[in-house]
Enzyme design. Structure first.
Site, mmCIF file in Angstrom:
data_model
loop_
_atom_site.group_PDB
_atom_site.id
_atom_site.type_symbol
_atom_site.label_atom_id
_atom_site.label_comp_id
_atom_site.label_asym_id
_atom_site.label_seq_id
_atom_site.Cartn_x
_atom_site.Cartn_y
_atom_site.Cartn_z
ATOM 1 N N ILE A 116 0.763 -1.402 -0.144
ATOM 2 C CA ILE A 116 0.084 0.169 0.068
ATOM 3 C C ILE A 116 1.207 1.426 0.321
ATOM 4 O O ILE A 116 0.745 1.977 -0.317
ATOM 5 C CB ILE A 116 -1.246 -0.074 1.064
ATOM 6 C CG1 ILE A 116 -1.774 -0.920 1.219
ATOM 7 C CG2 ILE A 116 -1.818 1.270 0.993
ATOM 8 C CD1 ILE A 116 -2.629 -1.459 2.042
ATOM 9 N N ILE A 196 -4.234 5.694 7.958
ATOM 10 C CA ILE A 196 -5.028 5.162 6.906
ATOM 11 C C ILE A 196 -5.079 3.226 7.405
ATOM 12 O O ILE A 196 -4.453 2.476 6.282
ATOM 13 C CB ILE A 196 -4.328 5.458 5.739
ATOM 14 C CG1 ILE A 196 -3.196 4.904 5.244
ATOM 15 C CG2 ILE A 196 -5.318 6.285 4.879
ATOM 16 C CD1 ILE A 196 -3.283 4.395 2.736
ATOM 17 N N SER A 197 -3.987 3.457 8.612
ATOM 18 C CA SER A 197 -3.903 1.901 9.334
ATOM 19 C C SER A 197 -4.763 1.607 10.024
ATOM 20 O O SER A 197 -6.058 0.983 9.893
ATOM 21 C CB SER A 197 -2.335 1.890 9.588
ATOM 22 O OG SER A 197 -1.947 3.191 10.531
ATOM 23 N N ARG A 198 -4.437 1.767 11.326
ATOM 24 C CA ARG A 198 -5.058 1.842 13.033
ATOM 25 C C ARG A 198 -5.494 3.391 13.692
ATOM 26 O O ARG A 198 -4.703 3.999 13.791
ATOM 27 C CB ARG A 198 -5.225 0.253 13.528
ATOM 28 C CG ARG A 198 -4.839 -0.936 12.511
ATOM 29 C CD ARG A 198 -6.654 -1.431 12.576
ATOM 30 N NE ARG A 198 -6.402 -2.748 11.965
ATOM 31 C CZ ARG A 198 -7.191 -2.728 10.556
ATOM 32 N NH1 ARG A 198 -6.935 -1.165 10.053
ATOM 33 N NH2 ARG A 198 -7.466 -3.566 10.089
ATOM 34 N N ASP A 222 -8.877 8.487 8.084
ATOM 35 C CA ASP A 222 -9.391 7.076 8.482
ATOM 36 C C ASP A 222 -10.251 6.017 8.684
ATOM 37 O O ASP A 222 -10.418 5.313 8.954
ATOM 38 C CB ASP A 222 -8.966 6.466 6.291
ATOM 39 C CG ASP A 222 -9.996 5.333 5.856
ATOM 40 O OD1 ASP A 222 -11.619 6.093 5.649
ATOM 41 O OD2 ASP A 222 -9.863 4.837 5.516
ATOM 42 N N GLU A 227 -14.092 2.681 16.762
ATOM 43 C CA GLU A 227 -14.270 2.969 15.954
ATOM 44 C C GLU A 227 -16.063 3.098 15.575
ATOM 45 O O GLU A 227 -15.998 2.088 16.297
ATOM 46 C CB GLU A 227 -13.950 3.104 14.280
ATOM 47 C CG GLU A 227 -12.631 3.459 14.335
ATOM 48 C CD GLU A 227 -12.164 2.251 12.808
ATOM 49 O OE1 GLU A 227 -12.641 1.949 12.331
ATOM 50 O OE2 GLU A 227 -10.326 2.925 12.452
ATOM 51 N N HIS A 246 -12.922 4.496 8.228
ATOM 52 C CA HIS A 246 -12.666 3.490 8.303
ATOM 53 C C HIS A 246 -13.055 2.817 6.360
ATOM 54 O O HIS A 246 -13.744 1.762 6.579
ATOM 55 C CB HIS A 246 -12.651 2.398 9.178
ATOM 56 C CG HIS A 246 -11.927 1.218 8.921
ATOM 57 N ND1 HIS A 246 -11.323 0.799 10.156
ATOM 58 C CD2 HIS A 246 -11.137 0.764 7.562
ATOM 59 C CE1 HIS A 246 -10.169 0.044 9.879
ATOM 60 N NE2 HIS A 246 -10.119 0.178 8.042
ATOM 61 N N GLY A 248 -11.883 2.561 3.908
ATOM 62 C CA GLY A 248 -10.312 2.889 2.701
ATOM 63 C C GLY A 248 -10.318 1.356 1.876
ATOM 64 O O GLY A 248 -9.624 1.481 0.515
#
Length: 282
Positions: A116, A196-198, A222, A227, A246, A248
């Site tokens: 990615i 954009i990971s965690r 994201d 969440e 989230h 992505g």
């Protein structure tokens, strides 16, 4: 029907894989995940039951890279903020001093240069950005040259130079709160953090304080922890923050490809063949 179950396809972390479930499925051979991140699974526990695990990296890398660049551009040009201004019923004229950040020629620091991260670098090259990256291992010289990326062995060097910092790492004990108060203070006061990971890769309390006090300029997320965030969370009230749910991997084609990749891994496991995207416990 527990004895009949030989495979599980996890969609959005469901069902929850715990010891009780694994004990109830004596013939389970494989768990296929709908995405790359495996932090919702106890990999060692699953492996102790002789069950193989697979993720779907090929299906999600491009669409997740697209999301990362979309967040970068939206934050740089303040798209959410100016959209809200444009549709406001009270607006009679547009302010001339709503200034964004120039992307062309800016420096992008990518933390995590897997599939990615590398695709983000390819996209950033098209925007004529200067690219730095930090990774556990350095990419091959020809791969670096293809995107014009420079390796930073130490994360501090990347943080000090980058105008945009993009987080593309897996959540592990080593990356939990990888970006905290110290790391944020190393960044430029005009810099943007993109995650954009965690969510747990970032210390959110430290991030809120950094955004409120001007330690960094903006954030585009994201992912958060949890969440969704509680509706009174301070991140939801800041103008210099963009948050998406989230999303992505969420495109029509990617969803189809994820399922194809999961099925490919399941069929391989049931046939006694090597799994194309097997994930091993650390």
């Amino acid at each position: 029907i527990g004895k009949k179950v030989q495979a599980i396809y996890l969609w959005w972390h469901k069902p929850v894989i715990d010891k009780e479930l694994l004990q109830s499925l004596p013939n389970l051979k494989v768990i296929a995940n709908s995405g790359v991140g495996m932090d919702h699974l106890d990999l060692k526990l699953v492996a102790s039951f002789g069950v193989k695990m697979a993720n779907a990296p090929r299906a999600v890398s491009s669409t997740t890279a697209d999301t990362g660049m979309a967040l970068l551009l939206a934050s740089a040009r303040r798209l959410v903020e100016v959209h809200n201004i444009s549709i406001s019923p009270s607006v009679e004229y547009y302010e001339a001093d709503i200034l964004g950040v120039k992307v062309t020629g800016a420096t992008l620091g990518i933390i995590g240069m897997g599939s990615i991260g590398y695709k983000i670098a390819l996209r950033a090259k098209a925007f004529e950005m200067n690219i730095l990256y930090h990774n556990r291992t350095q990419r091959k010289v020809q791969e670096e040259q293809a995107v014009g990326a420079t390796y930073c062995k130490k994360i501090d060097s990347l943080l000090q130079q980058a105008d945009f910092v993009m987080l593309v790492v897996s959540l592990t004990p080593q990356t939990h709160k990888l970006i905290g108060r110290r790391e944020l203070e190393l960044m430029k006061p005009t810099a943007t953090l993109i995650n954009i990971s965690r969510g747990a890769v970032v210390d959110q309390e430290a991030l809120v304080a950094a955004l409120q006090t001007g330690v960094i300029g903006a954030a585009a997320l994201d992912v958060t922890s949890p969440e969704p965030l509680p509706r009174d969370h301070p991140l939801l009230k800041l103008k210099n923050v963009i948050i998406t749910p989230h999303m992505g991997i969420k495109t029509d084609k990617a969803t189809y490809m994820i399922t194809e990749e999961a099925v490919e891994n399941i069929l391989a496991a049931l046939s006694g063949l090597p799994l194309p995207s097997e994930v091993l416990p650390n």
